[in-house]
Design a protein around this motif. Sequence first.
Motif, PDB file in Angstrom:
ATOM      1  N   VAL A 112      51.925 -13.091  38.966  1.00 41.12           N
ATOM      2  CA  VAL A 112      52.281 -12.062  40.206  1.00 41.12           C
ATOM      3  C   VAL A 112      51.362 -11.064  40.376  1.00 41.12           C
ATOM      4  O   VAL A 112      50.560 -10.649  39.714  1.00 41.12           O
ATOM      5  N   ILE A 113      51.440 -10.694  41.708  1.00 36.13           N
ATOM      6  CA  ILE A 113      50.657  -9.528  42.212  1.00 36.13           C
ATOM      7  C   ILE A 113      51.294  -8.626  42.643  1.00 36.13           C
ATOM      8  O   ILE A 113      52.217  -8.614  43.424  1.00 36.13           O
ATOM      9  N   GLY A 114      51.267  -7.430  42.316  1.00 32.45           N
ATOM     10  CA  GLY A 114      52.234  -6.175  42.469  1.00 32.45           C
ATOM     11  C   GLY A 114      52.917  -5.491  41.194  1.00 32.45           C
ATOM     12  O   GLY A 114      52.433  -5.756  40.196  1.00 32.45           O
ATOM     13  N   PRO A 115      53.681  -4.536  41.311  1.00 36.35           N
ATOM     14  CA  PRO A 115      54.292  -4.095  42.758  1.00 36.35           C
ATOM     15  C   PRO A 115      52.999  -3.287  43.459  1.00 36.35           C
ATOM     16  O   PRO A 115      52.212  -2.596  42.839  1.00 36.35           O
ATOM     17  N   ILE A 116      53.106  -3.464  44.892  1.00 38.00           N
ATOM     18  CA  ILE A 116      52.516  -2.883  45.708  1.00 38.00           C
ATOM     19  C   ILE A 116      52.830  -1.871  46.726  1.00 38.00           C
ATOM     20  O   ILE A 116      53.991  -2.344  47.357  1.00 38.00           O
ATOM     21  N   ASP A 117      52.565  -0.542  46.615  1.00 39.79           N
ATOM     22  CA  ASP A 117      53.160   0.330  47.431  1.00 39.79           C
ATOM     23  C   ASP A 117      52.905   0.179  48.934  1.00 39.79           C
ATOM     24  O   ASP A 117      51.748   0.276  49.106  1.00 39.79           O
ATOM     25  N   MET A 118      53.699   0.242  50.055  1.00 32.03           N
ATOM     26  CA  MET A 118      53.650   0.007  51.247  1.00 32.03           C
ATOM     27  C   MET A 118      54.202   1.034  52.027  1.00 32.03           C
ATOM     28  O   MET A 118      55.107   1.685  51.652  1.00 32.03           O
ATOM     29  N   HIS A 119      53.835   1.191  53.334  1.00 32.73           N
ATOM     30  CA  HIS A 119      54.504   2.229  54.147  1.00 32.73           C
ATOM     31  C   HIS A 119      54.170   1.517  55.688  1.00 32.73           C
ATOM     32  O   HIS A 119      52.915   0.882  55.792  1.00 32.73           O
ATOM     33  N   ARG A 120      54.941   1.841  56.771  1.00 28.67           N
ATOM     34  CA  ARG A 120      54.447   1.652  57.812  1.00 28.67           C
ATOM     35  C   ARG A 120      54.993   3.170  58.680  1.00 28.67           C
ATOM     36  O   ARG A 120      55.844   3.909  58.116  1.00 28.67           O
ATOM     37  N   GLU A 121      54.245   3.410  59.661  1.00 27.21           N
ATOM     38  CA  GLU A 121      54.408   4.421  60.455  1.00 27.21           C
ATOM     39  C   GLU A 121      54.912   4.349  61.900  1.00 27.21           C
ATOM     40  O   GLU A 121      54.163   3.582  62.541  1.00 27.21           O
ATOM     41  N   ASN A 122      55.877   5.115  62.712  1.00 33.02           N
ATOM     42  CA  ASN A 122      56.159   4.831  63.845  1.00 33.02           C
ATOM     43  C   ASN A 122      55.346   5.915  64.770  1.00 33.02           C
ATOM     44  O   ASN A 122      54.634   6.595  64.212  1.00 33.02           O
ATOM     45  N   ILE A 123      55.714   5.777  66.105  1.00 34.53           N
ATOM     46  CA  ILE A 123      55.147   6.591  67.104  1.00 34.53           C
ATOM     47  C   ILE A 123      55.297   8.019  66.979  1.00 34.53           C
ATOM     48  O   ILE A 123      54.419   8.892  67.465  1.00 34.53           O
ATOM     49  N   LYS A 124      56.498   8.500  66.094  1.00 36.92           N
ATOM     50  CA  LYS A 124      56.805   9.878  66.035  1.00 36.92           C
ATOM     51  C   LYS A 124      56.093  10.275  64.716  1.00 36.92           C
ATOM     52  O   LYS A 124      56.288  11.576  64.470  1.00 36.92           O
ATOM     53  N   GLY A 125      55.706   9.380  63.903  1.00 39.75           N
ATOM     54  CA  GLY A 125      54.882   9.931  62.770  1.00 39.75           C
ATOM     55  C   GLY A 125      55.982   9.461  61.280  1.00 39.75           C
ATOM     56  O   GLY A 125      55.611  10.055  60.363  1.00 39.75           O
ATOM     57  N   ASP A 126      56.992   9.018  61.783  1.00 35.31           N
ATOM     58  CA  ASP A 126      58.147   8.910  60.665  1.00 35.31           C
ATOM     59  C   ASP A 126      57.756   7.714  59.626  1.00 35.31           C
ATOM     60  O   ASP A 126      57.157   6.740  60.347  1.00 35.31           O
ATOM     61  N   LYS A 127      57.577   7.996  58.650  1.00 35.09           N
ATOM     62  CA  LYS A 127      57.092   6.824  57.581  1.00 35.09           C
ATOM     63  C   LYS A 127      58.335   6.111  57.100  1.00 35.09           C
ATOM     64  O   LYS A 127      59.226   6.907  56.519  1.00 35.09           O
ATOM     65  N   THR A 128      58.352   4.933  56.555  1.00 32.35           N
ATOM     66  CA  THR A 128      59.077   4.026  55.942  1.00 32.35           C
ATOM     67  C   THR A 128      58.398   3.583  54.816  1.00 32.35           C
ATOM     68  O   THR A 128      57.293   2.851  54.921  1.00 32.35           O
ATOM     69  N   SER A 129      58.823   3.768  53.358  1.00 35.62           N
ATOM     70  CA  SER A 129      58.034   3.175  52.418  1.00 35.62           C
ATOM     71  C   SER A 129      58.745   1.955  51.558  1.00 35.62           C
ATOM     72  O   SER A 129      60.224   2.197  51.610  1.00 35.62           O
TER      73      SER A 129
END
Length: 253
Positions: A112-129
Amino acid sequence: MQYLKLDHIIHYIHQLENFKFPGHLLTLNQGGQHERFGTFNRLAYLNNAYVELLDVYKPDVLQKIVKSEEGRVSFPSKIVQDHYSQGMKTLALSTDNIEQLKEDLEGKGIDVIGPIDMHRENIKGDKTSWKLLYIADPDYRVKPPFFIQWDEDERKRNEKLDALRQKEFTIKTIHLHSTERAHTVKKWQQWFDMDIVSDDENTTILQLKQDQLLFKITDGTDSGYKSVTIKDSKTTSPYTLIIRGLRYIFEAD
């Protein structure tokens, strides 16, 4: 193996910023950008999972990362590998203990590869991880599902998403083709601890231990995800939409 269930499917759509489902059947919610891969998404939340529509805003970033060990198995890598043809590329299965899942898989001799930390950011700057774990075995005919664990508590996350869910829609079946069905079935049983529900001359149906979702694997001249069957509790007649390389089959309740 621990409890696994469908989290979301990934459908690559070119020029996503201008896309709407026919008749606005599925409501698209703002997602965010994955800076690591140069991709962005829109999300349609259904009763038991969600549809992630994915596009690329920095092709050079994606092209570069897919050459890395992590990148070649990453969720958007199939876009490059398929030469940017539209359609469903892979799907995610959720877990509540990704570290233990890694140990369980490695204990069975699975790389396996990971676990890998990820996130995305919306136009308001709010992050989901969240964290991702990938099957590293290169000998597959269909890009396998990967594993996801959200950093947010599941109860809080479900409460937050409840108002966004179109609860009349439930994903029932993922249909895929494989040029070597027996090989794919064997690997998926090993990787995901799936049961064989039925098996005939050209089709095998698999199911996770604790999820109602079915995986229909059929012999084909090419390998890949072909259709998604969704139950629509608000219709009396079935209907089908073919959208950007993926067939959406809606069944009446």
